[in-house]
Scaffold this motif. Structure first.
Motif, mmCIF file in Angstrom:
data_model
loop_
_atom_site.group_PDB
_atom_site.id
_atom_site.type_symbol
_atom_site.label_atom_id
_atom_site.label_comp_id
_atom_site.label_asym_id
_atom_site.label_seq_id
_atom_site.Cartn_x
_atom_site.Cartn_y
_atom_site.Cartn_z
ATOM 1 N N MET A 139 24.354 -17.081 8.067
ATOM 2 C CA MET A 139 24.851 -17.213 6.716
ATOM 3 C C MET A 139 24.032 -18.288 5.985
ATOM 4 S SD MET A 139 28.699 -17.323 5.610
ATOM 5 C CE MET A 139 28.954 -16.570 4.071
ATOM 6 N N ALA A 140 23.766 -18.028 4.708
ATOM 7 C CA ALA A 140 22.958 -18.953 3.914
ATOM 8 C C ALA A 140 23.736 -20.220 3.580
ATOM 9 C CB ALA A 140 22.510 -18.274 2.628
ATOM 10 N N THR A 141 23.017 -21.339 3.619
ATOM 11 C CA THR A 141 23.632 -22.609 3.213
ATOM 12 C C THR A 141 23.661 -22.669 1.687
ATOM 13 O OG1 THR A 141 21.545 -23.808 3.127
ATOM 14 C CG2 THR A 141 22.691 -23.741 5.265
ATOM 15 N N SER A 142 24.394 -23.621 1.161
ATOM 16 C CA SER A 142 24.469 -23.739 -0.302
ATOM 17 C C SER A 142 23.101 -24.062 -0.899
ATOM 18 C CB SER A 142 25.499 -24.783 -0.709
ATOM 19 O OG SER A 142 25.138 -26.059 -0.223
ATOM 20 N N THR B 124 21.156 -20.807 -0.931
ATOM 21 C CA THR B 124 21.694 -19.955 -1.983
ATOM 22 C C THR B 124 21.214 -20.424 -3.355
ATOM 23 O OG1 THR B 124 23.648 -19.466 -0.655
ATOM 24 C CG2 THR B 124 23.812 -19.046 -3.012
ATOM 25 N N ALA B 125 21.217 -21.715 -3.581
ATOM 26 C CA ALA B 125 20.745 -22.264 -4.852
ATOM 27 C C ALA B 125 19.267 -21.944 -5.063
ATOM 28 C CB ALA B 125 20.973 -23.772 -4.898
ATOM 29 N N ARG B 126 18.463 -22.077 -3.994
ATOM 30 C CA ARG B 126 17.032 -21.744 -4.099
ATOM 31 C C ARG B 126 16.848 -20.261 -4.380
ATOM 32 N NH1 ARG B 126 16.607 -25.398 0.157
ATOM 33 N NH2 ARG B 126 16.535 -23.734 1.676
ATOM 34 N N ASN B 127 17.623 -19.411 -3.715
ATOM 35 C CA ASN B 127 17.525 -17.969 -3.936
ATOM 36 C C ASN B 127 17.893 -17.619 -5.377
ATOM 37 O OD1 ASN B 127 16.760 -17.620 -1.290
ATOM 38 N ND2 ASN B 127 18.780 -16.974 -0.597
ATOM 39 N N LEU B 128 18.940 -18.230 -5.892
ATOM 40 C CA LEU B 128 19.347 -17.968 -7.264
ATOM 41 C C LEU B 128 18.297 -18.462 -8.250
ATOM 42 C CD1 LEU B 128 23.157 -18.804 -7.097
ATOM 43 C CD2 LEU B 128 22.106 -16.548 -7.351
ATOM 44 N N ALA B 129 17.722 -19.624 -7.977
ATOM 45 C CA ALA B 129 16.676 -20.163 -8.847
ATOM 46 C C ALA B 129 15.456 -19.245 -8.841
ATOM 47 C CB ALA B 129 16.283 -21.572 -8.409
ATOM 48 N N PHE B 130 15.094 -18.748 -7.658
ATOM 49 C CA PHE B 130 13.957 -17.824 -7.562
ATOM 50 C C PHE B 130 14.257 -16.545 -8.329
ATOM 51 C CE2 PHE B 130 11.859 -14.211 -5.591
ATOM 52 C CZ PHE B 130 10.539 -14.586 -5.726
ATOM 53 N N ALA B 131 15.449 -15.994 -8.147
ATOM 54 C CA ALA B 131 15.826 -14.752 -8.835
ATOM 55 C C ALA B 131 15.768 -14.943 -10.350
ATOM 56 C CB ALA B 131 17.220 -14.301 -8.393
ATOM 57 N N TYR B 132 16.252 -16.077 -10.823
ATOM 58 C CA TYR B 132 16.216 -16.367 -12.250
ATOM 59 C C TYR B 132 14.768 -16.422 -12.753
ATOM 60 C CZ TYR B 132 16.438 -18.917 -16.627
ATOM 61 O OH TYR B 132 16.257 -19.293 -17.930
ATOM 62 N N LYS B 133 13.923 -17.141 -12.036
ATOM 63 C CA LYS B 133 12.522 -17.275 -12.455
ATOM 64 C C LYS B 133 11.787 -15.944 -12.378
ATOM 65 C CE LYS B 133 12.246 -22.131 -11.339
ATOM 66 N NZ LYS B 133 11.735 -23.173 -10.477
ATOM 67 N N PHE B 134 12.092 -15.143 -11.361
ATOM 68 C CA PHE B 134 11.452 -13.845 -11.206
ATOM 69 C C PHE B 134 11.876 -12.917 -12.353
ATOM 70 C CE2 PHE B 134 10.431 -9.890 -8.843
ATOM 71 C CZ PHE B 134 9.142 -10.228 -8.467
ATOM 72 N N ARG B 135 13.151 -12.955 -12.723
ATOM 73 C CA ARG B 135 13.643 -12.156 -13.845
ATOM 74 C C ARG B 135 12.969 -12.619 -15.141
ATOM 75 N NH1 ARG B 135 18.809 -13.427 -13.820
ATOM 76 N NH2 ARG B 135 19.100 -12.356 -11.853
ATOM 77 N N HIS B 136 12.823 -13.929 -15.299
ATOM 78 C CA HIS B 136 12.155 -14.481 -16.482
ATOM 79 C C HIS B 136 10.696 -14.026 -16.529
ATOM 80 C CE1 HIS B 136 11.439 -17.227 -19.775
ATOM 81 N NE2 HIS B 136 10.397 -17.708 -19.125
ATOM 82 N N LEU B 137 10.038 -14.018 -15.377
ATOM 83 C CA LEU B 137 8.657 -13.537 -15.309
ATOM 84 C C LEU B 137 8.587 -12.087 -15.770
ATOM 85 C CD1 LEU B 137 5.672 -13.795 -14.496
ATOM 86 C CD2 LEU B 137 6.379 -13.211 -12.151
ATOM 87 N N GLY B 138 9.517 -11.264 -15.317
ATOM 88 C CA GLY B 138 9.554 -9.861 -15.736
ATOM 89 C C GLY B 138 9.700 -9.724 -17.242
ATOM 90 N N LYS B 139 10.546 -10.547 -17.831
ATOM 91 C CA LYS B 139 10.726 -10.519 -19.288
ATOM 92 C C LYS B 139 9.439 -10.912 -19.997
ATOM 93 C CE LYS B 139 15.677 -11.364 -19.278
ATOM 94 N NZ LYS B 139 16.766 -12.293 -19.600
ATOM 95 N N ARG B 140 8.778 -11.945 -19.492
ATOM 96 C CA ARG B 140 7.509 -12.392 -20.109
ATOM 97 C C ARG B 140 6.436 -11.316 -20.009
ATOM 98 N NH1 ARG B 140 6.718 -17.967 -21.076
ATOM 99 N NH2 ARG B 140 4.885 -17.117 -22.082
ATOM 100 N N ILE B 141 6.381 -10.652 -18.855
ATOM 101 C CA ILE B 141 5.398 -9.578 -18.678
ATOM 102 C C ILE B 141 5.652 -8.468 -19.692
ATOM 103 C CG2 ILE B 141 4.693 -7.705 -17.129
ATOM 104 C CD1 ILE B 141 5.104 -9.748 -14.805
ATOM 105 N N MET B 142 6.910 -8.053 -19.834
ATOM 106 C CA MET B 142 7.217 -6.966 -20.754
ATOM 107 C C MET B 142 7.025 -7.383 -22.209
ATOM 108 S SD MET B 142 7.433 -4.496 -18.807
ATOM 109 C CE MET B 142 7.729 -3.277 -20.090
ATOM 110 N N GLU B 143 7.199 -8.669 -22.524
ATOM 111 C CA GLU B 143 6.877 -9.158 -23.872
ATOM 112 C C GLU B 143 5.387 -9.005 -24.133
ATOM 113 O OE1 GLU B 143 8.286 -13.177 -23.934
ATOM 114 O OE2 GLU B 143 10.394 -12.572 -24.054
#
Length: 87
Positions: free
Chosen positions: A1-4, A7-26
């Motif tokens: 099970m993931a530690t907190s 989990t925080a690092r995974n969420l931060a990565f997911a956020y940044k990766f989603r932001h990268l996708g938005k920038r690419i599509m812009e």
């Protein structure tokens, strides 16, 4: 099970990766709108057409292909750097 912390690092990565996708599509939207093309893989993917239908690549697929190239290039660079340290 993931530690907190994990989990925080995974969420931060997911956020940044989603932001990268938005920038690419812009960038893709800007290139399409302004007719801007460079001698690069993104322009080639934007201009790619289905041989049978002549339709352009759907935006979701275009984004996935660009992200895949970024991830693969990162992995290749990482492998090269780690390989050079082992020598």
């Amino acid at each position: 099970m993931a530690t907190s912390g994990e989990t925080a690092r995974n969420l931060a990565f997911a956020y940044k990766f989603r932001h990268l996708g938005k920038r690419i599509m812009e960038d893709v939207a800007r290139r399409r709108r302004d007719g801007v093309r460079h001698n690069d893989i993104v322009s080639m993917l934007i201009d790619a057409r289905d041989r049978q239908t002549g339709e352009r690549m759907p935006d979701k697929q275009l984004l996935e292909e660009i992200l895949k190239l970024i991830i693969d290039a990162h992995g290749t660079t990482d492998s090269c750097l780690h390989g050079s340290r082992a020598r």
